[in-house]
Design an enzyme around this catalytic site. Structure first.
Site, PDB file in Angstrom:
ATOM      1  N   GLY A 285     -73.554  10.453  10.911  1.00 13.52           N
ATOM      2  CA  GLY A 285     -72.323  10.806  10.209  1.00 13.52           C
ATOM      3  C   GLY A 285     -72.165  12.240   9.782  1.00 13.52           C
ATOM      4  N   CYS A 446     -49.708   9.717  31.923  1.00 15.18           N
ATOM      5  CA  CYS A 446     -48.320   9.298  31.696  1.00 15.18           C
ATOM      6  C   CYS A 446     -48.155   8.652  30.327  1.00 15.18           C
ATOM      7  CB  CYS A 446     -47.883   8.354  32.804  1.00 15.18           C
ATOM      8  SG  CYS A 446     -47.831   9.197  34.380  1.00 15.18           S
ATOM      9  N   GLU A 447     -48.346   9.422  29.315  1.00 14.42           N
ATOM     10  CA  GLU A 447     -48.195   9.004  27.923  1.00 14.42           C
ATOM     11  C   GLU A 447     -47.725  10.224  27.147  1.00 14.42           C
ATOM     12  OE1 GLU A 447     -49.271   6.085  26.302  1.00 14.42           O
ATOM     13  OE2 GLU A 447     -50.196   5.112  28.026  1.00 14.42           O
ATOM     14  N   TYR A 476     -68.636  12.601  21.799  1.00 12.32           N
ATOM     15  CA  TYR A 476     -67.479  11.720  21.943  1.00 12.32           C
ATOM     16  C   TYR A 476     -66.416  12.333  22.852  1.00 12.32           C
ATOM     17  CZ  TYR A 476     -70.001   9.776  18.015  1.00 12.32           C
ATOM     18  OH  TYR A 476     -70.994   9.274  17.220  1.00 12.32           O
TER      19      TYR A 476
END
Ligand code: LLP
Length: 521
Positions: A285, A446-447, A476
């Site tokens: 974290g 396509c977004e 990530y």
């Protein structure tokens, strides 16, 4: 070795030099005569201080040359830097600790191989356990802490000899016991505690509040922990201790300290009952700087853990209670960049830019109008979730609407973080120039959400074929890349002992569809 920016005269300096120099974690990259270069880790003796001809200081690597050789988009991870950051983190802790690298942050085999001599692995799936095993990490040095494990997963983990399985519920403890019986081998089980402590981070990556799906509510933990020692469990399960992980990218460690204190206190209560608590697993974290944050240092981290662990410190120092940590992002995040080429730049919608409402059919400006860039009324193109829509992407009359678009070959399929969390990543051109213009950064998916929230300054001359580097993409990034729209997955290169090594080739669209079967076979 000096920082590469020191080669530039002040007349050469650009905002991008300053941006890189402003973060010590970026010391492995800089502009050399206006071109982005990566350098070997300045403190890595293996590549800089040997007399052997073959081990002379490695030359800087140019980002442009890497793209030329391996294609675009391309992840570049400085493995030397990751190893060094790992050492620095462990060295900061004033008590014995076993580090388990969180494989989910970046699971490339070459990276895991370099970490294997010093690090165990925190894995959340059998797939990650196999990746770590292939890289030479012994299963006994793994903690399996996935939030959802099938019986087949658990049986595989027990067969592999994974060192500890962290259970997330009493139901899962029962499942692990049943699996252990079927496999005929004991399983060491830790309990993941949900301490009801809210981490100082994005809501999407906070895991320690009572309503979250993660862990066992702290009030119920003693009952479940006692059950680990019950006659029906004792033949199949070995109590492993308590674990906690309240969130990722934490900027304050006050909540972490409270969470650690909660499990350390609980551990002492369980010990007082005569139960064995051999290990406290403190999760990961630790945050990094993406934009202008001032995240805690390893020393701050050590101080927070030291305070939190105070109730159990005598046990720890006596070697009766082991401490585990599971960092991911802090090790790899700043040590990776995503290189991407500009496929095209696209002019801003003209109506907004000119304020001219008198549009004729066929006018390019009418096209921009049709596309509803200017709507802030919650239409299909407006994906704002909050009321402050004017400052967000795809809303009307904001700077992001009137900026030209830089359309990259990397998108939310390559790096999901901006689309998923509105996460900030700095972006710098591979060839630096002083003149800067705000661009909307967009990918080919396509977004509408494949567009970064805030325009970024890039050279006014930016054009198709130019390359940029997205910073702090080591964690990530590639691990969350996906096959949406079947563009393929990017190649990945590591810098190891100062030299580039291919970690994974580009996965082509052809490879992505190769396993599909036709109907009727
Ligand atoms: N241990 C456990 C049990 C975890 O769930 C995680 C991360 C870690 C350790 C490592 O945390 P780190 O040191 O990397 O913060 N995709 C998100 C991050 C999700 C983190 C999930 N769990 C992002 O891109 O920000």
């Amino acid at each position: 070795m000096t920082h590469p920016t020191s080669h530039a005269t002040s007349a050469d300096a650009t905002p991008f030099d300053a941006l890189l120099a402003g973060n010590p974690a970026h010391a492995w990259m800089g502009y050399e005569q206006g071109t982005l270069n990566f350098v070997a880790d300045p403190t890595d003796r293996s590549c800089n201080e040997s007399n052997a001809e073959s081990e002379k200081p490695a030359p800087p690597l140019s980002a442009a040359a890497l793209i030329e050789q391996y294609g675009s988009p391309l992840y570049v991870t400085n493995i030397d830097q990751v190893v060094q950051r790992g050492e620095a983190l462990l060295a900061a802790l004033p008590f014995p600790v076993q580090g388990y690298y969180a494989v989910k942050a970046n699971p490339r085999r070459g990276l895991l191989e370099a970490l294997a001599p010093r690090w165990g692995a925190d894995v959340v799936s059998v797939g990650e356990a196999h990746a770590a095993t292939a890289a030479g990490i012994a299963p006994s040095a793994m903690i399996y802490s996935g939030v959802g494990k099938s019986d087949t997963d658990i049986e595989t983990a027990i067969r592999m000899g994974i060192g500890q399985i962290n259970a997330e519920s009493i139901e899962e403890v029962a499942a692990i016991r049943a699996c252990a019986e079927r496999v005929g081998r004991k399983a060491k089980v830790g309990l993941r505690v949900n301490p009801d402590v809210r981490a100082d981070t994005l809501a999407q990556i906070s895991t320690g509040s009572a309503g979250d799906k993660f862990g066992i509510q702290i009030e119920a933990v003693p009952m479940v922990y006692r059950a680990l020692h019950s006659p029906e469990n004792v033949d199949g399960l070995i109590p492993g201790g308590l674990a906690v992980h309240i969130g990722s990218q934490m900027q304050s460690l006050v909540p972490l300290e409270a969470a650690v204190m909660a499990i350390a206190t609980l551990a002492m209560q369980l010990l007082a009952e005569g139960l064995a608590v051999p290990c406290l697993d403190l999760g990961g974290g630790l945050g990094i700087r993406y934009k202008d944050e001032t995240p805690p240092s390893p020393t701050d981290y050590a101080a927070a853990l030291t305070k939190g662990l105070a109730p159990a410190r005598a046990r720890i120092d006596a070697g009766e209670m082991a401490i585990a940590i599971e960092p991911g992002r802090w090790l790899v995040g700043p040590a990776g960049v995503l290189l991407s080429r500009v496929m095209r730049t696209k002019a801003p919608p003209m109506r907004l830019a000119t304020g001219d409402d008198d549009l004729k059919p066929g006018d390019a400006r009418a096209h921009a109008h049709d596309n509803d860039y200017d709507s802030d009324n919650g239409d299909a193109h407006d994906n704002d979730n909050d009321s402050d829509s004017d400052n967000d992407k795809n809303s009307g009359n904001s700077p992001s609407d009137i900026a030209p678009i830089a359309l990259l070959d990397a998108g939310m399929h390559t790096l999901m973080r901006p689309a998923l969390y509105d996460a900030w990543h700095h972006i710098v051109p591979v060839v630096s120039q002083t003149v800067t213009t705000p661009y909307r950064i967009a990918g080919p998916v396509c977004e509408s959400t494949d567009t970064w929230a805030t325009p970024r300054l890039l050279p006014a001359t930016l054009q198709a074929g130019d390359a940029v580097a997205v910073l702090d993409a080591g964690a990530y990034g590639s691990s969350m890349a996906n096959a949406y729209n079947l563009f393929g997955l990017p190649a990945e290169v590591g810098i190891y002992r100062g030299r580039p090594v291919l970690l994974r080739p580009h996965m082509t669209p052809e490879a992505l569809i190769a396993e599909d079967l036709p109907l009727g076979t």
